[in-house]
Design a protein around this motif. Structure first.
Motif, PDB file in Angstrom:
ATOM      1  N   THR A 110       0.926  -1.132   0.061  1.00 12.59           N
ATOM      2  CA  THR A 110      -0.072  -0.060   0.075  1.00 12.59           C
ATOM      3  C   THR A 110       1.015   1.190  -0.048  1.00 12.59           C
ATOM      4  N   THR A 114       0.772   3.903  -3.162  1.00 13.15           N
ATOM      5  CA  THR A 114       0.184   5.233  -2.709  1.00 13.15           C
ATOM      6  C   THR A 114       1.540   6.378  -2.690  1.00 13.15           C
ATOM      7  N   GLN A 115       2.628   5.854  -3.134  1.00 13.50           N
ATOM      8  CA  GLN A 115       3.801   6.711  -3.309  1.00 13.50           C
ATOM      9  C   GLN A 115       4.373   6.940  -1.903  1.00 13.50           C
ATOM     10  N   GLN A 116       4.119   6.489  -0.906  1.00 11.60           N
ATOM     11  CA  GLN A 116       4.607   6.617   0.276  1.00 11.60           C
ATOM     12  C   GLN A 116       6.191   6.339   0.382  1.00 11.60           C
ATOM     13  N   GLY A 214      -2.402  -0.868  -8.121  1.00  9.44           N
ATOM     14  CA  GLY A 214      -3.336  -0.369  -7.173  1.00  9.44           C
ATOM     15  C   GLY A 214      -3.680  -1.380  -6.146  1.00  9.44           C
TER      16      GLY A 214
ATOM     17  N   GLY B  86      -1.066  11.942  -5.052  1.00  7.03           N
ATOM     18  CA  GLY B  86      -2.065  11.446  -4.208  1.00  7.03           C
ATOM     19  C   GLY B  86      -1.589  11.952  -2.819  1.00  7.03           C
ATOM     20  N   SER B  87      -0.902  12.936  -2.532  1.00  3.68           N
ATOM     21  CA  SER B  87      -0.244  13.634  -1.256  1.00  3.68           C
ATOM     22  C   SER B  87       0.584  12.708  -0.482  1.00  3.68           C
ATOM     23  N   ALA B  88       0.400  11.264  -0.651  1.00  2.00           N
ATOM     24  CA  ALA B  88       1.387  10.259  -0.036  1.00  2.00           C
ATOM     25  C   ALA B  88       2.029  10.737   1.336  1.00  2.00           C
ATOM     26  N   ASP B  91       0.174   7.110   6.298  1.00  2.00           N
ATOM     27  CA  ASP B  91      -0.983   7.027   6.885  1.00  2.00           C
ATOM     28  C   ASP B  91      -0.978   6.385   8.311  1.00  2.00           C
ATOM     29  N   SER B 136      -6.188  10.015   7.096  1.00  2.00           N
ATOM     30  CA  SER B 136      -7.725   9.507   6.899  1.00  2.00           C
ATOM     31  C   SER B 136      -8.675  10.568   7.360  1.00  2.00           C
ATOM     32  N   GLN B 143      -5.405  17.452   3.195  1.00  3.47           N
ATOM     33  CA  GLN B 143      -4.153  16.578   2.978  1.00  3.47           C
ATOM     34  C   GLN B 143      -2.926  17.188   2.127  1.00  3.47           C
TER      35      GLN B 143
END
Ligand SMILES: Nc1ncnc2c1ncn2[C@@H]1O[C@H](COP(=O)(O)OP(=O)(O)OP(=O)(O)O)[C@@H](O)[C@H]1O
Ligand SMILES: [Mg+2]
Lengths: 245, 251
Positions: A110, A114-116, A214, B86-88, B91, B136, B143
Motif C-alpha cells: 500500500t 500510494t507513493q509513500q 493499485g 495523491g499526497s502520499a 497514513d 484519513s 491532505q
C-alpha cells in the motif's frame, strides 16, 4: 528466467535493507513499533492455536495408545516431542506466515502504490532499510519467544485435556513431559524458528516492495507473500531437519 | 535553478521522454502542462531520480545530479521537497508526525524546536489544531496542504508538485496554487509543478512548458500562451468549452 531475475532483485533489495540506518533514534522507535505489531499482536493467536492443538494431540495419542502395553506417560512424552520438534516451530510459523506475511506485504504494498515509499526516497531516506530492517529485527527477536510460549501452552493444553477427558492421569502426563527430555530438540526448534522469521519477513517485504498498480495488486502481493513464505518454510524444514537431526 | 539537458527515458520499447531540455528558474513557479499520458509524471520523477534516465543530464544549480553517487544524491534530496499526486502522507502517522518526519530524520533539533518548526509549517499552509489527527481523518484539500507543509519542513531549495490540485474543487485548487506560488517567492525556491489545469496556468504560470508525446512542444509565459499560434498547444488549451469561448473573445 523470471526466477533468476527474482533472485537478483531480492538480493539487491536485501543489500540495501542491511545497511546502516540513517537515524538511530527513529530506527529504535520503529523496532519497538514492529515488535508490538509482529510479536505482541501475535500472542493471542499463538495461545489459542497452541492450546487447542496440544489438547487434540494428547487426546488422539491417548486414544491410539489405549492398549495397556503402552505406559500412560508416553502420551505426555509424545505431546512434548510433537510440539517441541514440529508444531511450535514449523506449524506455528506457517500460521504466522499467514498472519504476519500478509500484513507486511499489504502494508508495504500500500505504501508503494500510494507513493509513500517514493516520498521517503525523495526525502533522502533509504526506504527499504527504514521499512524492512525493523521488521526483520523485530521478528527475529519475537519469534523464538512466541515459539517458547507455544511449547508451554500446547503442553498445558494437552495436560488439561488429558485430565478432563480422563484419558491420562495428571501425574503420568507430567512424568511423560520430563521423561527422556533432550535439550538439543529445543535448540533445533529455535534455529528453525529464527530461520522462518527471516523467511517470512524478507519474502513478504520483497513482495510488498515490488507491488505496482493499485489495491488489486496489493491483494495479489499479499497472497504471493503467504504462499511463497509457506513453501520456503516447508523446504527449509526439510533441509534443516536433515542437517540438524 | 534546475537545468534538464537532452534527457530521454524509455520503458521497455516505449519511448516516454524524447530529448527534453528545460531550464527551471529560481523564485518562479515553472509549470509543466500536457495531456494525460504525455509524460509529465515521468519527467518529474526523472528529474528527482526516482526514474533513471537513459540519456542526458540534470543539473541542480550547476551540480550534475546524473553523475552523482547514491550518497551525494541523498544530500541533494534533503534540499528537495515533493508533493505527490495523491499526497502520499504516511497514513500510520499523525499530521504532526508527518510534518515532523524529515526533521526527525535529518536534523539534530530538540523536540521543542521540531515542534515549533512543524507548527510553523502547518500554520503557513493554514492547517491548525489538527496535529493529532491522521491523514484519513482530514479532507483531500487539507491532505494536500499537509503534504506541502511536509515538503517545506526542511526549507527546500527545490519544490516539486505533481498535480497538486487534482481532485479538488476550483476554489480550493486556487488556494493551493496561490500557496505554492507564495512559498516559492517567499523562500526563493525553484518550483516545478505538473498540471493539466488551465486555471493554474493562468493563476501561477511564471513559466509554462508544454509537453506533448514526450517532447517539449512549447515554452513561454502565461501571457504568451494565449497569443501562441502553435496549433497543437492551442488545441490543448482550448479543449475546454470555457477557454474556447474565451479564446474567441480574445481574438
Ligand atoms: N513505471 C512505468 N513503466 C512503464 N511505463 C510507464 C511507467 N510510468 C509511466 N509509463 C508510461 O509513460 C507514459 C507517460 O506517463 P505519465 O504518468 O508520465 O503521464 P502523465 O503526463 O503524468 O499523465 P497524467 O496527467 O494522467 O498524470 C504513459 O504512456 C505510461 O504508460
Ligand atoms: Mg501524472
Amino acid at each position: 528466467m523470471s526466477y533468476v531475475s527474482d533472485i537478483g532483485e531480492f538480493t539487491l533489495l536485501m543489500k540495501s535493507v542491511f545497511s546502516k540506518p540513517e537515524q538511530g533514534k527513529m530506527f529504535r522507535k520503529q523496532i519497538i513499533l514492529e515488535i508490538d505489531k509482529i510479536g505482541i499482536n501475535s500472542i493471542g493467536i499463538v495461545l489459542i492455536v497452541s492450546s487447542f492443538i496440544g489438547a487434540v494431540v494428547t487426546m488422539q495419542t491417548a486414544y491410539n495408545m489405549s492398549d495397556p502395553l503402552f505406559p500412560d506417560y508416553l502420551v505426555g512424552l509424545s505431546t512434548r516431542d510433537i510440539s517441541l520438534l514440529e508444531f511450535s516451530s514449523t506449524v506455528m510459523c506457517l500460521i504466522l506466515a499467514g498472519k504476519i506475511g500478509s500484513n507486511i506485504a499489504s502494508e508495504i504494498g500500500t505504501m508503494k502504490v500510494t507513493q509513500q515509499v517514493d516520498a521517503l526516497e525523495i526525502m533522502g531516506v533509504n526506504s527499504s532499510n527504514y521499512l524492512i530492517l525493523p521488521k526483520i529485527i523485530a521478528a527475529v527477536f519475537s519469534f523464538p519467544i512466541l515459539s517458547l510460549i507455544s511449547m508451554i501452552v500446547s503442553m498445558m493444553g494437552g495436560w488439561i485435556a488429558g485430565m478432563l477427558s480422563g484419558s491420562v492421569s495428571s501425574s503420568q502426563f507430567l512424568y511423560g513431559l520430563r521423561y527422556g527430555f533432550i535439550p538439543y530438540y529445543l535448540y533445533y526448534s529455535l534455529i528453525k524458528v529464527v530461520t522462518y522469521s527471516l523467511i517470512i519477513t524478507a519474502i513478504s517485504s520483497y513482495y510488498g516492495y515490488r507491488t505496482e498498480g493499485g489495491a488489486l495488486e496489493v491483494g495479489k502481493s499479499s497472497t504471493k507473500a503467504v504462499v511463497s513464505s509457506s513453501l520456503f518454510i516447508l523446504v527449509f524444514d526439510l533441509l534443516l531437519t536433515s542437517l540438524l537431526l | 535553478m534546475i537545468e534538464v539537458k537532452n534527457i530521454s527515458k524509455s520503458f521497455r520499447d516505449q519511448k516516454v521522454l524524447k530529448d527534453v531540455s528545460i531550464t527551471f528558474e529560481k523564485g518562479k513557479t515553472n509549470l509543466i502542462i500536457g495531456r494525460s499520458g504525455s509524460g509529465k509524471t515521468v519527467l518529474l520523477k526523472s528529474i528527482v531520480g526516482l526514474h533513471e534516465i537513459d540519456e542526458g543530464a540534470i543539473y541542480y544549480d550547476n551540480r550534475n545530479f546524473t553523475q552523482m553517487s547514491i550518497k551525494e544524491r541523498k544530500l541533494i534530496r534533503q534540499e528537495i521537497g515533493m508533493v505527490f499526486q495523491g499526497s502520499a502522507l504516511f497514513d500510520s502517522a499523525t499530521i504532526e508526525e508527518n510534518v515532523m518526519f524529515p526533521l526527525n530524520m535529518f536534523t539534530k533539533m530538540s523536540f521543542e524546536e521540531k515542534l515549533e518548526r512543524t507548527n510553523f509549517c502547518l500554520k503557513r499552509v493554514e492547517v491548525e489544531n489538527k496535529n493529532t489527527l491522521f491523514p484519513s481523518e482530514i479532507s483531500g484539500g487539507m491532505q494536500k496542504r499537509v503534504a506541502i507543509a511536509r515538503a517545506i519542513a526542511l526549507n527546500p531549495k527545490y519544490l516539486f508538485c505533481d498535480e497538486p490540485n487534482s481532485g479538488l474543487d476550483p476554489k480550493t485548487a486556487i488556494v493551493i496554487d496561490k500557496l505554492i506560488r507564495e512559498i516559492t517567492v517567499e523562500y526563493n525556491i525553484t518550483t516545478v509543478v505538473n498540471t493539466h489545469d488551465m486555471n493554474s496556468v493562468m493563476e501561477i504560470g511564471d513559466k509554462v512548458i508544454y509537453i506533448n508525446q514526450g517532447q517539449k512542444w512549447w515554452e513561454g509565459s502565461k501571457e504568451q500562451i494565449l497569443e501562441s499560434d502553435n496549433e497543437e498547444l492551442n488545441s490543448f488549451i482550448f479543449a475546454s468549452e470555457f477557454f474556447r469561448k474565451l479564446g474567441h473573445k480574445v481574438s
